[in-house]
Design a protein around this motif. Structure first.
Motif, PDB file in Angstrom:
ATOM      1  N   GLY A 130      20.283 -21.468   0.094  1.00  0.00           N
ATOM      2  CA  GLY A 130      20.259 -22.724  -1.126  1.00  0.00           C
ATOM      3  C   GLY A 130      21.871 -23.499  -1.198  1.00  0.00           C
ATOM      4  N   GLY A 131      21.281 -24.910  -1.072  1.00  0.00           N
ATOM      5  CA  GLY A 131      22.206 -25.607  -1.069  1.00  0.00           C
ATOM      6  C   GLY A 131      23.513 -25.252  -2.446  1.00  0.00           C
ATOM      7  N   GLY A 132      23.203 -24.327  -3.161  1.00  0.00           N
ATOM      8  CA  GLY A 132      24.515 -24.062  -4.439  1.00  0.00           C
ATOM      9  C   GLY A 132      25.272 -23.034  -3.723  1.00  0.00           C
ATOM     10  N   ILE A 133      25.459 -22.199  -3.011  1.00  0.00           N
ATOM     11  CA  ILE A 133      25.982 -21.550  -1.925  1.00  0.00           C
ATOM     12  C   ILE A 133      27.695 -21.641  -1.865  1.00  0.00           C
ATOM     13  CG2 ILE A 133      25.352 -21.541  -0.018  1.00  0.00           C
ATOM     14  CD1 ILE A 133      25.398 -18.473   0.491  1.00  0.00           C
ATOM     15  N   ARG A 134      28.575 -21.224  -2.268  1.00  0.00           N
ATOM     16  CA  ARG A 134      29.928 -21.556  -1.575  1.00  0.00           C
ATOM     17  C   ARG A 134      30.503 -21.649   0.091  1.00  0.00           C
ATOM     18  NH1 ARG A 134      33.355 -22.962  -6.148  1.00  0.00           N
ATOM     19  NH2 ARG A 134      31.994 -23.265  -8.139  1.00  0.00           N
ATOM     20  N   LEU A 135      31.377 -22.256   0.494  1.00  0.00           N
ATOM     21  CA  LEU A 135      30.992 -22.029   1.816  1.00  0.00           C
ATOM     22  C   LEU A 135      32.013 -21.411   2.123  1.00  0.00           C
ATOM     23  CD1 LEU A 135      32.563 -25.417   3.186  1.00  0.00           C
ATOM     24  CD2 LEU A 135      30.163 -24.488   3.412  1.00  0.00           C
ATOM     25  N   GLY A 136      32.658 -20.319   1.176  1.00  0.00           N
ATOM     26  CA  GLY A 136      32.860 -18.688   1.428  1.00  0.00           C
ATOM     27  C   GLY A 136      32.507 -17.786   1.382  1.00  0.00           C
ATOM     28  N   ASP A 137      31.340 -18.107   0.490  1.00  0.00           N
ATOM     29  CA  ASP A 137      30.160 -16.659   0.682  1.00  0.00           C
ATOM     30  C   ASP A 137      29.784 -16.917   2.249  1.00  0.00           C
ATOM     31  OD1 ASP A 137      31.457 -16.263  -1.836  1.00  0.00           O
ATOM     32  OD2 ASP A 137      30.290 -17.477  -2.814  1.00  0.00           O
ATOM     33  N   ILE A 138      29.230 -18.000   2.953  1.00  0.00           N
ATOM     34  CA  ILE A 138      28.709 -18.334   3.515  1.00  0.00           C
ATOM     35  C   ILE A 138      29.088 -16.671   4.989  1.00  0.00           C
ATOM     36  CG2 ILE A 138      27.669 -19.663   5.495  1.00  0.00           C
ATOM     37  CD1 ILE A 138      27.380 -21.642   3.437  1.00  0.00           C
ATOM     38  N   GLY A 139      30.075 -17.056   5.168  1.00  0.00           N
ATOM     39  CA  GLY A 139      31.058 -16.530   6.655  1.00  0.00           C
ATOM     40  C   GLY A 139      30.306 -15.075   6.370  1.00  0.00           C
TER      41      GLY A 139
ATOM     42  N   ASN B  64      31.823 -24.370  12.394  1.00  0.00           N
ATOM     43  CA  ASN B  64      33.222 -24.474  11.661  1.00  0.00           C
ATOM     44  C   ASN B  64      33.268 -24.892  10.803  1.00  0.00           C
ATOM     45  OD1 ASN B  64      35.601 -25.550  12.764  1.00  0.00           O
ATOM     46  ND2 ASN B  64      35.007 -27.280  13.328  1.00  0.00           N
ATOM     47  N   LEU B  65      34.032 -24.758   9.535  1.00  0.00           N
ATOM     48  CA  LEU B  65      34.237 -25.364   8.336  1.00  0.00           C
ATOM     49  C   LEU B  65      35.550 -25.995   7.808  1.00  0.00           C
ATOM     50  CD1 LEU B  65      35.284 -20.980   7.496  1.00  0.00           C
ATOM     51  CD2 LEU B  65      33.232 -22.923   6.648  1.00  0.00           C
ATOM     52  N   PRO B  66      35.892 -26.400   6.885  1.00  0.00           N
ATOM     53  CA  PRO B  66      37.359 -27.422   6.633  1.00  0.00           C
ATOM     54  C   PRO B  66      38.154 -26.736   6.055  1.00  0.00           C
ATOM     55  CG  PRO B  66      35.058 -27.181   5.210  1.00  0.00           C
ATOM     56  CD  PRO B  66      35.116 -26.121   6.231  1.00  0.00           C
ATOM     57  N   ASP B  67      38.699 -27.545   6.121  1.00  0.00           N
ATOM     58  CA  ASP B  67      40.083 -26.412   5.375  1.00  0.00           C
ATOM     59  C   ASP B  67      40.501 -25.832   5.204  1.00  0.00           C
ATOM     60  OD1 ASP B  67      42.902 -27.609   6.721  1.00  0.00           O
ATOM     61  OD2 ASP B  67      43.529 -28.881   4.909  1.00  0.00           O
ATOM     62  N   ILE B  68      39.273 -26.042   3.284  1.00  0.00           N
ATOM     63  CA  ILE B  68      39.084 -24.813   2.726  1.00  0.00           C
ATOM     64  C   ILE B  68      37.717 -24.961   2.291  1.00  0.00           C
ATOM     65  CG2 ILE B  68      41.128 -25.455   0.647  1.00  0.00           C
ATOM     66  CD1 ILE B  68      38.784 -26.550  -0.524  1.00  0.00           C
ATOM     67  N   ASP B  69      36.827 -23.312   1.421  1.00  0.00           N
ATOM     68  CA  ASP B  69      35.933 -22.533   1.651  1.00  0.00           C
ATOM     69  C   ASP B  69      35.403 -22.807   0.306  1.00  0.00           C
ATOM     70  OD1 ASP B  69      36.916 -20.341   0.726  1.00  0.00           O
ATOM     71  OD2 ASP B  69      36.681 -19.682   2.662  1.00  0.00           O
ATOM     72  N   ARG B  70      35.735 -23.760  -0.562  1.00  0.00           N
ATOM     73  CA  ARG B  70      35.641 -23.419  -2.090  1.00  0.00           C
ATOM     74  C   ARG B  70      33.945 -23.851  -2.579  1.00  0.00           C
ATOM     75  NH1 ARG B  70      35.348 -19.670  -4.271  1.00  0.00           N
ATOM     76  NH2 ARG B  70      34.637 -19.080  -1.850  1.00  0.00           N
ATOM     77  N   GLN B  71      34.283 -25.393  -1.478  1.00  0.00           N
ATOM     78  CA  GLN B  71      32.805 -26.534  -1.747  1.00  0.00           C
ATOM     79  C   GLN B  71      32.035 -25.654  -1.910  1.00  0.00           C
ATOM     80  OE1 GLN B  71      35.410 -25.865   0.594  1.00  0.00           O
ATOM     81  NE2 GLN B  71      35.741 -28.282   1.341  1.00  0.00           N
ATOM     82  N   THR B  72      30.176 -26.481  -1.830  1.00  0.00           N
ATOM     83  CA  THR B  72      29.376 -25.803  -2.000  1.00  0.00           C
ATOM     84  C   THR B  72      28.582 -26.643  -0.394  1.00  0.00           C
ATOM     85  OG1 THR B  72      28.496 -28.041  -3.550  1.00  0.00           O
ATOM     86  CG2 THR B  72      28.249 -25.669  -4.878  1.00  0.00           C
ATOM     87  N   LEU B  73      27.866 -25.586   0.099  1.00  0.00           N
ATOM     88  CA  LEU B  73      26.953 -26.704   1.678  1.00  0.00           C
ATOM     89  C   LEU B  73      26.462 -27.677   0.835  1.00  0.00           C
ATOM     90  CD1 LEU B  73      26.598 -25.881   4.128  1.00  0.00           C
ATOM     91  CD2 LEU B  73      24.689 -24.440   3.357  1.00  0.00           C
ATOM     92  N   ALA B  74      25.277 -28.079  -0.418  1.00  0.00           N
ATOM     93  CA  ALA B  74      24.996 -29.354  -0.708  1.00  0.00           C
ATOM     94  C   ALA B  74      26.464 -30.692  -1.116  1.00  0.00           C
ATOM     95  CB  ALA B  74      23.991 -28.725  -1.421  1.00  0.00           C
ATOM     96  N   GLY B  75      27.305 -29.668  -1.480  1.00  0.00           N
ATOM     97  CA  GLY B  75      27.811 -30.821  -2.299  1.00  0.00           C
ATOM     98  C   GLY B  75      29.375 -31.254  -1.101  1.00  0.00           C
ATOM     99  N   ALA B  76      29.383 -30.518  -0.123  1.00  0.00           N
ATOM    100  CA  ALA B  76      30.473 -30.499   1.275  1.00  0.00           C
ATOM    101  C   ALA B  76      30.066 -31.591   2.542  1.00  0.00           C
ATOM    102  CB  ALA B  76      30.892 -29.322   2.040  1.00  0.00           C
ATOM    103  N   THR B  77      28.061 -31.025   2.862  1.00  0.00           N
ATOM    104  CA  THR B  77      27.521 -32.049   3.647  1.00  0.00           C
ATOM    105  C   THR B  77      26.762 -33.259   3.077  1.00  0.00           C
ATOM    106  OG1 THR B  77      25.104 -30.959   2.561  1.00  0.00           O
ATOM    107  CG2 THR B  77      26.320 -29.936   4.743  1.00  0.00           C
TER     108      THR B  77
END
Ligand code: FAD
Length: 454
Positions: A112-121, A133-146
């Motif tokens: 789901g696009g609303g998942i936080r990057l930190g919850d994906i791992g 790979n991941l960015p510097d932090i993982d608080r972003q959402t997947l849809a927002g980051a992409t």
């Protein structure tokens, strides 16, 4: 002795100069209007007419097809640019944040696009997968980051959008569109600035779980630049954080390992030593700072940690800041960085945040910052959130332009359609697609009107 992780987590002098904002920005919850919205740094604010947080895609389709007026999708609000602000409705898809399915055969996962990057791992780990790979932090959402082509470090890795194999987007009229690898337009939808529709699910290319060893050292900037290309090829991830008013940079090498996990939290006495050393630095005018910064840098001890990939790739950033980042073609990266560092010294810019210098692999997206035939060097500058970033950023931005830089969509820049058209061969195609999917301009706000020349 000072630990480099401590140094970065405290983001230089912010803590010491009393600049930490007390109020923390958080993802807007679905509350009745008018609840003000602000981004992570507090630099962008809005009072939306309301927030809509669908529980299902069907609810979102219904909302969009039955309403009129402006809407803007918001993720975790971690962009520094005014991509999100609207006086219409914010669409918050934090309830569309599940791991929907995985394919063992293709090593892909649909989320789901609303998942936080930190919850994906952790979710992927249970299914025998891990993000590349991941960015510097993982608080972003997947849809927002992409949507902004958020990237990590590594010449072998494109931005997160480069891992998107397919996605679902719901247009402002409520039409559900699925984009797959065969569709050229997937390369538009992978980096869309939330201007084409609401992305509700994405399928990511992954790999099997792995561990990483991160090695932190301090080295003279010039010597790192001399070996950067070789080191970027030799290590899975390689980057540096050049210190301002200094000859030194913090250097980070990350490689895959089978070693045992060893990732202790930093000791409290290290933080105290760090605080004392930095207090002296903070009180010193820029022109006199170099010997102090160099002496501090020389005290930073090398360190090494090993952990699961997602725990190594992303960090915690305790203190709020604003950021400008441009990507320049790889061949121009070192000279661009040198000119920025020289300008900071010559103009005696009172800035203590380190810069960040990393390589990102090219991709095929229409308007991602690393699209095209050449890999890119991404260079970031930062300013504590409580300070006015404009004088510093206005001074440095023309240097990025001189080296053919393209702005990170989520980070401060001043460009409008006339300049952006020249930077992206497919900018016109994106403008046309945007107009086709959102003919009434429901997804536009003031910033996007400027960006797309509407
Ligand atoms: C401390 C910090 C560290 C950062 N580190 C990095 C880094 O290492 N590398 C890097 O590249 N960037 C980095 N960034 C920038 C950040 O990753 C991007 O700005 C990212 O887009 C923010 O994601 P978000 O979920 O907060 O989205 P938001 O900022 O809320 O939104 C970003 C864009 O996505 C759109 N959007 C959100 N949800 C959807 C949706 N469902 N459908 C369609 N569009 C949507 C929004 O409309 C907006 O245009 C950092 C930012 C901060 C604050």
């Amino acid at each position: 002795m000072i630990n480099r992780r401590q140094f970065l987590a405290n983001s230089a002098l912010a803590a010491l100069s009393g600049h930490i904002g007390a109020a923390l920005a958080s993802t807007p919850s679905p509350t009745p209007s008018p609840t003000p919205w602000r981004n992570w740094s507090g630099g962008q604010t809005a009072t939306p007419a309301g927030r809509f947080s669908p529980k299902t895609e069907a609810e979102l389709v219904q909302f969009l097809s039955r309403t009129t007026g402006p809407v803007r999708p918001v993720g975790a609000g971690h962009s520094f640019t005014p991509l999100v602000p609207t006086d219409g409705h914010l669409i918050v898809i934090d309830q569309l944040s599940e791991l929907i399915s995985t394919s063992r055969e293709n090593m892909t996962a649909t989320l789901g696009g609303g998942i936080r990057l930190g919850d994906i791992g952790p979710a992927l780990e249970q299914r025998g997968q891990a993000m590349l790979n991941l960015p510097d932090i993982d608080r972003q959402t997947l849809a927002g980051a992409t949507a902004t082509a958020t990237h990590g470090t590594g010449i072998a890795f494109p931005s997160l959008s480069g891992f998107v194999e397919s996605l679902r987007l719901i247009t402002p009229a409520g039409d559900v569109l699925d984009f797959n690898a065969e569709d050229d337009a997937l390369n538009a939808a992978r980096v869309s600035l939330g201007a084409l529709g609401i992305v509700t699910q994405l399928t990511l290319k992954n790999r099997s779980p792995y561990k990483l060893r991160a090695r932190n050292t301090v080295e003279k900037i010039e010597s790192v630049l001399e070996r950067f290309d070789t080191a970027a090829m030799a290590h899975r991830h390689f980057e540096m954080f050049p210190l301002t008013h200094s000859d030194y940079a913090l250097v980070l090498e990350i490689d895959e390992t089978e070693g045992a996990v060893n990732n202790p939290p930093p000791a409290p006495e290290e933080a105290a030593a760090f605080g004392q050393a930095m207090a002296v630095w903070a009180a010193t005018p820029p022109r006199d700072r170099k010997p102090l910064v160099d002496a501090l840098a020389e005290q930073i001890q090398p360190s090494e940690v090993i952990d699961t990939s997602y725990k190594i790739l992303s960090n915690v950033r305790n203190n709020r800041f604003n950021e400008m980042e441009y990507s320049v073609p790889l061949h121009a990266g070192a000279d661009c960085l040198r000119e920025i560092l020289r300008t900071i010294i010559e103009q005696q810019v009172d800035v203590v945040f380190p810069l960040e210098y990393r390589y990102v692999q090219r991709d095929d997206t229409w308007i991602g910052m690393s699209t095209g035939n050449e890999d890119h060097a991404a260079i970031s500058i930062h300013r504590t959130a409580s300070e006015d970033y404009r004088p510093y950023f206005n001074l440095i931005e023309p240097i990025f332009w001189k080296y053919g830089g393209r702005p990170h969509w989520g980070k401060i820049h001043s460009l409008s359609a006339a300049q952006l058209t020249k930077l992206y061969p497919r900018f016109g195609d994106f403008q046309a697609l945007r107009k086709r999917l959102d003919p009434e301009g429901r997804l536009l706000n003031g910033h996007l009107r400027k960006v797309f020349g509407v």
